[in-house]
Enzyme design. Structure first.
Site, PDB file in Angstrom:
ATOM      1  N   THR A 100       0.827  -1.214   0.000  1.00 49.80           N
ATOM      2  CA  THR A 100       0.000   0.000   0.000  1.00 49.80           C
ATOM      3  C   THR A 100       0.861   1.264   0.000  1.00 49.80           C
ATOM      4  OG1 THR A 100      -1.800  -1.131   1.159  1.00 49.80           O
ATOM      5  CG2 THR A 100      -1.764   1.280   1.283  1.00 49.80           C
ATOM      6  N   THR A 180      33.662 -38.403 -16.661  1.00 52.02           N
ATOM      7  CA  THR A 180      32.574 -38.665 -15.724  1.00 52.02           C
ATOM      8  C   THR A 180      33.206 -38.852 -14.344  1.00 52.02           C
ATOM      9  OG1 THR A 180      32.654 -41.046 -16.197  1.00 52.02           O
ATOM     10  CG2 THR A 180      31.096 -39.732 -17.468  1.00 52.02           C
ATOM     11  N   HIS A 181      32.568 -38.325 -13.320  1.00 55.52           N
ATOM     12  CA  HIS A 181      33.144 -38.327 -11.966  1.00 55.52           C
ATOM     13  C   HIS A 181      34.480 -37.559 -11.932  1.00 55.52           C
ATOM     14  CE1 HIS A 181      30.294 -41.551 -10.779  1.00 55.52           C
ATOM     15  NE2 HIS A 181      30.526 -41.997 -11.991  1.00 55.52           N
ATOM     16  N   SER A 311      46.079 -11.576  -9.442  1.00 58.27           N
ATOM     17  CA  SER A 311      46.626 -11.630  -8.088  1.00 58.27           C
ATOM     18  C   SER A 311      47.336 -10.326  -7.765  1.00 58.27           C
ATOM     19  CB  SER A 311      47.610 -12.798  -7.956  1.00 58.27           C
ATOM     20  OG  SER A 311      48.265 -12.769  -6.709  1.00 58.27           O
ATOM     21  N   LYS A 317      49.487 -14.094 -13.077  1.00 57.29           N
ATOM     22  CA  LYS A 317      48.334 -14.945 -12.788  1.00 57.29           C
ATOM     23  C   LYS A 317      47.069 -14.300 -13.350  1.00 57.29           C
ATOM     24  CE  LYS A 317      46.514 -17.783  -9.023  1.00 57.29           C
ATOM     25  NZ  LYS A 317      45.081 -17.683  -9.305  1.00 57.29           N
ATOM     26  N   VAL A 318      46.291 -15.093 -14.079  1.00 61.21           N
ATOM     27  CA  VAL A 318      45.028 -14.627 -14.655  1.00 61.21           C
ATOM     28  C   VAL A 318      43.941 -15.619 -14.271  1.00 61.21           C
ATOM     29  CG1 VAL A 318      43.769 -14.047 -16.758  1.00 61.21           C
ATOM     30  CG2 VAL A 318      46.215 -13.506 -16.574  1.00 61.21           C
ATOM     31  N   ASN A 319      42.858 -15.127 -13.751  1.00 62.29           N
ATOM     32  CA  ASN A 319      41.796 -15.992 -13.240  1.00 62.29           C
ATOM     33  C   ASN A 319      40.550 -15.967 -14.122  1.00 62.29           C
ATOM     34  OD1 ASN A 319      43.410 -16.549 -10.983  1.00 62.29           O
ATOM     35  ND2 ASN A 319      42.625 -14.760  -9.883  1.00 62.29           N
ATOM     36  N   GLU A 324      33.444 -16.931 -12.381  1.00 62.14           N
ATOM     37  CA  GLU A 324      33.356 -16.772 -10.931  1.00 62.14           C
ATOM     38  C   GLU A 324      32.268 -15.766 -10.548  1.00 62.14           C
ATOM     39  OE1 GLU A 324      37.289 -15.712  -9.753  1.00 62.14           O
ATOM     40  OE2 GLU A 324      38.071 -17.756  -9.936  1.00 62.14           O
TER      41      GLU A 324
END
Length: 456
Positions: A100, A180-181, A311, A317-319, A324
């Site tokens: 309301t 698989t697994h 980082s 370092k490349v993420n 993510e």
């Protein structure tokens, strides 16, 4: 010091900031609901403005508003539809459960805008004519969700599926190790792996298409409890026809207003489909992250686009930042769905009293899902490169290729060949040439990864 003016509602006078477009009831809501700092979603405010414009034009046609009143309401509502005056909607999501306060907020803002043009209106008698918060807020919720699904979710998921299929065609020739697994399995074409992602998105699109007719059933005209009191009998159909003209939707009058005001089952259903689509995106993101892992000690089958340093301490370092980010958004969508499900339980007798929180959560989920799908398409899938050498190396050392020999030498004998190949870091072909009577030509044909990938 802020200057104030006195505004009056049925409970008396309230001081309101001098320049505010809203009036007493909005100010009471601002004062009463100091829970968090989350205001009602812009998409819901837009949907409310569409309803107010359609209502004003309909009430003019029905002779219930004169042209000065109706045109002033419609013009003010259009300003809000256009995205103006966002600061005039300060009411918290955590307010009265019927919404309301938000209905009166937009009514009062429209009055404030009309006043600036020299037109005197009543928020209740003119802007809210033929309406109640009890039917306007559920209608706005359905309308906002329908616009979001049609205008944001379906195009974004379609774009992601199309982008994936383009990459599947580009790399259809690449044979890689199936898993698989998380363990080596028979070979698969990279194109087939990608096509599976696209097929899952196709099914999401089917689900969203199936819910659209139910989302577009609007209970506008049910007014206070669903009986339609104080509403002209022709109002609903005429107003909804105008809403369709403004939104390019195909909305219809709900067959049962009592249900439309008290039940959120279609919103809960749609939220569940958003959650399901989030699960599909999670699967795609997880596959991308695994395939991208490395570059020296992971799978390194693909390289996602390098978008930013990964980082603050480890140079070079490349993420996988886009997957993510999407994973976090999808976690939020799944949390939103839980809240919407709880809100769906808020229907008691003739009204659901958790409408604002349902609106906030499902509309946020729509934004998150559509943004995630587009970012995933444009900033991850469209630009990844394939390390064909690495894919081929894994396939050539894949002990599961021995499965193709089962029919010729039996499961146990094939298992022994696989064990020896792994122990000696040799190919299945090399060991099978030593351990069986099959010719090299026959073994090469049986062990051909492309033939196995194609089900041969």
């Amino acid at each position: 010091m802020m200057d104030f003016r006195l505004e009056k509602d049925s409970m008396g006078e309230v001081p309101v900031p001098q320049g505010a477009l809203y009036g007493a009831q909005t100010q009471r809501a601002v004062d009463n609901f100091a829970i968090g700092n989350v205001v009602m979603p812009a998409a819901l405010i837009k949907a409310l403005a569409i309803i107010k414009k359609a209502a004003a034009e309909t009430n003019m046609d029905l002779g219930l508003l004169n042209s000065v009143q109706g045109e002033a309401i419609a013009a003010a509502a259009q300003e809000i539809i256009d995205g103006n005056h966002a600061e005039s909607f300060p009411v918290s999501v955590f307010q009265t459960g019927s919404g309301t306060s938000s209905n009166m907020n937009i009514n009062e803002v429209i009055v404030g805008l009309a006043t600036r043009q020299g037109v005197v209106l009543s928020a209740n008698d003119h802007v809210n004519l033929g309406q109640s918060s009890n039917d306007v807020i559920p209608t706005a919720l359905h309308l906002a969700v329908a616009m979001g699904v049609k205008g944001l979710v379906i195009p974004a998921l379609s774009h992601l599926a199309k982008t994936i299929r383009r990459r599947a065609l580009e790399y259809g020739h690449v044979i890689k190790t199936g898993r698989t697994h998380l363990m080596d399995a028979l070979p698969i074409r990279l194109g087939a792996e990608l096509e599976a992602w696209a097929a899952a998105l196709d099914e999401c699109l089917e689900r969203f298409s199936s819910v659209m007719p139910r989302l577009q059933r609007l209970p506008l005209g049910g007014t206070a409890v669903g009986s339609g009191v104080n509403c002209h009998p022709d109002f609903s159909a005429r107003a909804i026809k105008r809403i369709n003209g403004m939104t390019a939707l195909e909305c219809t009058v709900a067959s049962n207003f009592y249900k439309g005001l008290s039940s959120l089952d279609t919103v809960v259903e749609t939220s569940g489909q958003l959650r399901t689509a989030a699960v599909v995106l999670i699967k795609i993101c997880n596959d991308l992250r695994w395939m991208n892992s490395g570059p020296g000690a992971g799978l390194a089958e693909i390289a996602l686009p390098a978008l930013q340093p990964g980082s603050s301490i480890m140079p070079a370092k490349v993420n996988p930042v886009i997957p993510e980010a999407v994973l976090m958004a999808c976690a939020q969508i799944m949390g939103n769905d839980h809240v919407v499900s709880l809100a769906g339980q808020g229907g008691s007798f003739q009204l659901n009293t958790m409408l604002p929180v349902a609106a906030h959560n499902i509309l946020q989920a729509i934004d998150l899902l559509s943004g995630s799908a587009r970012d995933l398409a444009d900033k991850a899938v469209a630009g990844f490169t394939v390390n064909e050498e690495m894919c081929g190396r894994f396939v050539s050392r894949n002990p599961i290729l021995v499965t193709a020999l089962n029919a010729k030498i039996g499961y146990l004998a094939a298992a022994e060949i696989a064990k020896k190949a792994m122990a000696e870091d040799r190919s299945i072909l090399e060991v099978a040439l030593e351990e069986t009577d099959l010719s090299q030509a026959e073994l090469e044909a049986l062990l051909d990864p492309a033939r196995l990938a194609d089900g041969g």
